[in-house]
Scaffold this motif. Structure first.
Motif, PDB file in Angstrom:
ATOM      1  N   SER A   1     -27.787  -7.423  -4.538  1.00  0.00           N
ATOM      2  CA  SER A   1     -28.122  -6.017  -4.769  1.00  0.00           C
ATOM      3  C   SER A   1     -26.874  -5.138  -4.818  1.00  0.00           C
ATOM      4  N   LEU A   2     -25.703  -5.749  -4.636  1.00  0.00           N
ATOM      5  CA  LEU A   2     -24.441  -5.004  -4.689  1.00  0.00           C
ATOM      6  C   LEU A   2     -23.507  -5.671  -5.701  1.00  0.00           C
ATOM      7  N   ARG A   3     -23.979  -5.777  -6.924  1.00  0.00           N
ATOM      8  CA  ARG A   3     -23.260  -6.567  -7.920  1.00  0.00           C
ATOM      9  C   ARG A   3     -21.890  -5.999  -8.263  1.00  0.00           C
ATOM     10  N   GLY A   4     -21.744  -4.708  -8.214  1.00  0.00           N
ATOM     11  CA  GLY A   4     -20.461  -4.113  -8.560  1.00  0.00           C
ATOM     12  C   GLY A   4     -19.409  -4.293  -7.482  1.00  0.00           C
ATOM     13  N   VAL A   5     -19.859  -4.530  -6.252  1.00  0.00           N
ATOM     14  CA  VAL A   5     -18.937  -4.727  -5.128  1.00  0.00           C
ATOM     15  C   VAL A   5     -18.534  -6.195  -5.130  1.00  0.00           C
ATOM     16  N   ILE A   6     -17.286  -6.476  -5.428  1.00  0.00           N
ATOM     17  CA  ILE A   6     -16.893  -7.867  -5.701  1.00  0.00           C
ATOM     18  C   ILE A   6     -16.755  -8.712  -4.447  1.00  0.00           C
ATOM     19  N   GLU A   7     -16.656  -8.095  -3.278  1.00  0.00           N
ATOM     20  CA  GLU A   7     -16.493  -8.845  -2.041  1.00  0.00           C
ATOM     21  C   GLU A   7     -16.906  -7.955  -0.874  1.00  0.00           C
ATOM     22  N   SER A   8     -17.267  -8.577   0.225  1.00  0.00           N
ATOM     23  CA  SER A   8     -17.554  -7.805   1.430  1.00  0.00           C
ATOM     24  C   SER A   8     -16.319  -6.994   1.809  1.00  0.00           C
ATOM     25  N   PRO A   9     -16.495  -5.860   2.504  1.00  0.00           N
ATOM     26  CA  PRO A   9     -15.334  -5.033   2.875  1.00  0.00           C
ATOM     27  C   PRO A   9     -14.271  -5.840   3.612  1.00  0.00           C
ATOM     28  N   VAL A  10     -13.036  -5.546   3.289  1.00  0.00           N
ATOM     29  CA  VAL A  10     -11.904  -6.173   3.961  1.00  0.00           C
ATOM     30  C   VAL A  10     -11.222  -5.120   4.835  1.00  0.00           C
ATOM     31  N   PHE A  11     -10.263  -5.556   5.654  1.00  0.00           N
ATOM     32  CA  PHE A  11      -9.649  -4.659   6.622  1.00  0.00           C
ATOM     33  C   PHE A  11      -8.148  -4.577   6.404  1.00  0.00           C
ATOM     34  N   GLY A  12      -7.621  -3.386   6.607  1.00  0.00           N
ATOM     35  CA  GLY A  12      -6.182  -3.179   6.479  1.00  0.00           C
ATOM     36  C   GLY A  12      -5.660  -2.331   7.619  1.00  0.00           C
ATOM     37  N   HIS A  13      -4.359  -2.418   7.858  1.00  0.00           N
ATOM     38  CA  HIS A  13      -3.720  -1.585   8.871  1.00  0.00           C
ATOM     39  C   HIS A  13      -3.182  -0.330   8.195  1.00  0.00           C
ATOM     40  N   SER A  14      -3.527   0.805   8.762  1.00  0.00           N
ATOM     41  CA  SER A  14      -3.233   2.063   8.075  1.00  0.00           C
ATOM     42  C   SER A  14      -1.739   2.306   7.879  1.00  0.00           C
ATOM     43  N   ASP A  15      -0.896   1.760   8.745  1.00  0.00           N
ATOM     44  CA  ASP A  15       0.532   2.016   8.564  1.00  0.00           C
ATOM     45  C   ASP A  15       1.126   1.220   7.406  1.00  0.00           C
ATOM     46  N   THR A  16       0.323   0.382   6.777  1.00  0.00           N
ATOM     47  CA  THR A  16       0.802  -0.360   5.609  1.00  0.00           C
ATOM     48  C   THR A  16       0.066   0.019   4.326  1.00  0.00           C
ATOM     49  N   HIS A  17      -0.922   0.910   4.411  1.00  0.00           N
ATOM     50  CA  HIS A  17      -1.713   1.293   3.234  1.00  0.00           C
ATOM     51  C   HIS A  17      -1.771   2.814   3.128  1.00  0.00           C
ATOM     52  N   THR A  18      -1.141   3.356   2.112  1.00  0.00           N
ATOM     53  CA  THR A  18      -1.120   4.815   1.980  1.00  0.00           C
ATOM     54  C   THR A  18      -2.511   5.379   1.682  1.00  0.00           C
ATOM     55  N   LEU A  19      -3.354   4.613   0.978  1.00  0.00           N
ATOM     56  CA  LEU A  19      -4.694   5.131   0.685  1.00  0.00           C
ATOM     57  C   LEU A  19      -5.559   5.183   1.940  1.00  0.00           C
ATOM     58  N   LEU A  20      -5.363   4.245   2.868  1.00  0.00           N
ATOM     59  CA  LEU A  20      -6.053   4.347   4.148  1.00  0.00           C
ATOM     60  C   LEU A  20      -5.566   5.579   4.911  1.00  0.00           C
ATOM     61  N   GLN A  21      -4.293   5.866   4.833  1.00  0.00           N
ATOM     62  CA  GLN A  21      -3.763   7.059   5.481  1.00  0.00           C
ATOM     63  C   GLN A  21      -4.374   8.319   4.879  1.00  0.00           C
ATOM     64  N   LEU A  22      -4.525   8.321   3.568  1.00  0.00           N
ATOM     65  CA  LEU A  22      -5.139   9.470   2.899  1.00  0.00           C
ATOM     66  C   LEU A  22      -6.588   9.647   3.349  1.00  0.00           C
ATOM     67  N   ALA A  23      -7.336   8.539   3.365  1.00  0.00           N
ATOM     68  CA  ALA A  23      -8.736   8.610   3.800  1.00  0.00           C
ATOM     69  C   ALA A  23      -8.838   9.085   5.250  1.00  0.00           C
ATOM     70  N   ASP A  24      -7.944   8.572   6.096  1.00  0.00           N
ATOM     71  CA  ASP A  24      -7.949   8.956   7.505  1.00  0.00           C
ATOM     72  C   ASP A  24      -7.668  10.446   7.661  1.00  0.00           C
ATOM     73  N   LEU A  25      -6.724  10.977   6.885  1.00  0.00           N
ATOM     74  CA  LEU A  25      -6.393  12.396   6.971  1.00  0.00           C
ATOM     75  C   LEU A  25      -7.553  13.272   6.488  1.00  0.00           C
ATOM     76  N   VAL A  26      -8.224  12.839   5.429  1.00  0.00           N
ATOM     77  CA  VAL A  26      -9.381  13.605   4.942  1.00  0.00           C
ATOM     78  C   VAL A  26     -10.447  13.696   6.028  1.00  0.00           C
ATOM     79  N   VAL A  27     -10.659  12.577   6.731  1.00  0.00           N
ATOM     80  CA  VAL A  27     -11.661  12.572   7.799  1.00  0.00           C
ATOM     81  C   VAL A  27     -11.199  13.391   8.996  1.00  0.00           C
ATOM     82  N   SER A  28      -9.992  13.104   9.487  1.00  0.00           N
ATOM     83  CA  SER A  28      -9.568  13.668  10.766  1.00  0.00           C
ATOM     84  C   SER A  28      -9.072  15.105  10.693  1.00  0.00           C
TER      85      SER A  28
END
Length: 268
Positions: free
Chosen positions: A135-162
């Protein structure tokens, strides 16, 4: 994002290695502190930083999907149930967005610990590989995890939230709470200046029954108020008696005031 970091953290302009700029994180807690207790210059810089984040998202035609939970006083908050439910709901909206764009994609979540990470994606994995179809055909894989200090997009998402969603929610839904440092009227300018821009950045869609879903969804267990409060205060209008067919004279006061919520007609 790197340019934004260098602008608001000038010491990074002198960094010897690019990795130093990437690993440095601007914390939303600092943005909120500057709004609450900073001088005029710090408050202005905090608002300009948030404006820069939204400007980036708007320029690249990004879309915001979010779940906001308002806790109820005196009751335990079951994080083990809420977090997986939120991930599952966001995947449903993400799938709808991917279908709308005729695209495929995947989600990267900010990593915590293995014990906390694993249970939060099983609900997605089972839906993708269950008997009867994906039922989630467009999602190619289950969510994966990253460390925010190595991913600028995670940092961006974190800033939008916090620095935006969290303080706006505190001010919009918990303004009467006086004992919590996060419930501060100093956050009101965020909702006033950026609420409508946030609203336009949502991805929303209609399900097969015609119900609107997605975007920034608020589950308010405390006062059961609408998600629309994230984008600005409710408007109160006076309904003139001449606008109501078959109602001569003056309406009683309790019927004269009507609230407009989310574009609905006035309630009489």
């Amino acid at each position: 994002m790197l340019d934004v970091k260098k602008h608001y953290r000038p010491q990074l302009r002198k960094a010897d290695q690019l990795s130093e700029v990437i690993q440095h994180e601007i914390k939303g807690s600092d943005v909120r502190k500057n709004l609450r207790t900073g001088n005029h210059g710090w408050q202005r810089a905090a608002m300009e930083l948030v404006a820069s984040l939204l400007g980036m998202l708007e320029f690249h035609e990004a879309r915001i999907l979010a779940r906001v939970w308002i806790k109820e006083e005196g009751l335990a908050f079951d994080e083990s149930g809420v977090y997986p439910a939120s991930v599952a709901a966001l995947n449903e909206t993400f799938q709808a967005q991917l279908a709308h764009e005729h695209s495929r994609g995947m989600m990267v979540l900010d990593s915590r610990t293995k014990v906390k990470n694993a249970p939060n994606v099983h609900c997605v994995t089972t839906r993708k590989y269950r008997t009867g179809g994906d039922s989630l055909r467009g999602v190619i894989e289950s969510p994966v995890f990253g460390h925010s200090d190595t991913h600028t997009l995670l940092q961006l998402a974190d800033l939008v939230v916090s620095s935006l969603l969290f303080p706006i929610a505190c001010q919009a839904y918990l303004s009467d709470v006086t004992w919590n440092v996060h419930c501060d009227d100093a956050y009101q300018p965020l909702r006033e200046q950026f609420g409508q821009r946030l609203k336009k950045l949502q991805f929303r869609y209609q399900d097969p029954l015609g119900k609107w879903r997605g975007g920034i969804v608020v589950s308010d267990r405390r006062t059961q108020q609408s998600s629309s409060l994230m984008f600005g205060p409710k408007e109160t209008v006076t309904v003139p008696t001449t606008a109501i067919p078959g109602q001569p004279g003056t309406l009683p006061p309790e019927r004269r005031e009507a609230e407009l919520d989310g574009g609905l007609s006035p309630l009489l």
